[in-house]
Design a protein around this motif. Structure first.
Motif, mmCIF file in Angstrom:
data_model
loop_
_atom_site.group_PDB
_atom_site.id
_atom_site.type_symbol
_atom_site.label_atom_id
_atom_site.label_comp_id
_atom_site.label_asym_id
_atom_site.label_seq_id
_atom_site.Cartn_x
_atom_site.Cartn_y
_atom_site.Cartn_z
ATOM 1 N N VAL A 44 0.839 -1.195 0.000
ATOM 2 C CA VAL A 44 0.000 0.000 0.000
ATOM 3 C C VAL A 44 0.878 1.251 0.000
ATOM 4 O O VAL A 44 0.614 2.206 -0.740
ATOM 5 C CB VAL A 44 -0.960 -0.013 1.216
ATOM 6 N N ILE A 45 1.931 1.250 0.804
ATOM 7 C CA ILE A 45 2.846 2.401 0.838
ATOM 8 C C ILE A 45 3.536 2.571 -0.511
ATOM 9 O O ILE A 45 3.690 3.688 -1.009
ATOM 10 C CB ILE A 45 3.875 2.232 1.978
ATOM 11 N N GLN A 97 4.266 5.696 -5.680
ATOM 12 C CA GLN A 97 4.663 5.197 -6.984
ATOM 13 C C GLN A 97 5.165 6.303 -7.908
ATOM 14 O O GLN A 97 5.968 6.062 -8.777
ATOM 15 C CB GLN A 97 3.507 4.463 -7.652
ATOM 16 N N GLY A 98 4.742 7.526 -7.723
ATOM 17 C CA GLY A 98 5.205 8.617 -8.566
ATOM 18 C C GLY A 98 6.636 9.006 -8.294
ATOM 19 O O GLY A 98 7.301 9.600 -9.143
ATOM 20 N N GLN A 99 7.151 8.701 -7.137
ATOM 21 C CA GLN A 99 8.523 9.061 -6.778
ATOM 22 C C GLN A 99 9.458 7.898 -7.083
ATOM 23 O O GLN A 99 9.420 6.875 -6.414
ATOM 24 C CB GLN A 99 8.598 9.440 -5.305
ATOM 25 N N GLN A 100 10.289 8.062 -8.088
ATOM 26 C CA GLN A 100 11.124 6.968 -8.573
ATOM 27 C C GLN A 100 12.201 6.536 -7.587
ATOM 28 O O GLN A 100 12.597 5.385 -7.572
ATOM 29 C CB GLN A 100 11.801 7.374 -9.891
ATOM 30 N N ARG A 101 12.669 7.419 -6.731
ATOM 31 C CA ARG A 101 13.781 7.044 -5.875
ATOM 32 C C ARG A 101 13.391 6.048 -4.790
ATOM 33 O O ARG A 101 14.232 5.351 -4.256
ATOM 34 C CB ARG A 101 14.415 8.269 -5.242
#
Length: 123
Positions: free
Chosen positions: A55-56, A61-65
């Protein structure tokens, strides 16, 4: 496997059949050797933790790092737990105890994910 579990293709009947099959597998292995309560609770907690981490991961998911970190955590956490469990379990009937531990982990994931995605009873 998790993608199928969380997809729309996996309906309530499939989830019920899988839960019953896992419970039957745990029961059959418990006839050979019984997993202790502590290891059972740790396995259930591991399954719930896998759901929480997923869930986290979906929220971030938008933050690639952070994606590579969560992918590594998803892969390493269960393996480290099960390898540590193999070292702590008695040598006799270790296969039955490991199957129970994996079954309890999967059951913990099933229960938490089904409960979190259920429809509310009252508006």
């Amino acid at each position: 496997m998790l993608d199928f579990w969380y997809s729309a293709r996996c309906n309530r009947q499939v989830k019920l059949v899988l839960c019953v099959a896992v419970c039957l597998m745990i029961y059959a292995c418990a006839k050979v050797a019984e997993l202790s309560l502590g290891f059972s609770l740790l396995s259930l907690g591991l399954g719930a933790l896998v759901h929480v981490l997923r869930v986290i991961k979906l929220k971030l998911q938008g933050q690639q790092r952070y994606n590579s970190m969560f992918d590594a955590l998803f892969f390493l956490l269960p393996i480290i737990y099960w390898l540590g469990l193999m070292l702590l379990l008695p040598a006799q009937h270790v296969w039955a105890l490991m199957l129970q531990a994996i079954g309890f982990s999967v059951l913990g994931l099933f229960i938490v994910s089904i409960y979190s995605n259920r429809a509310p009873r009252f508006n």
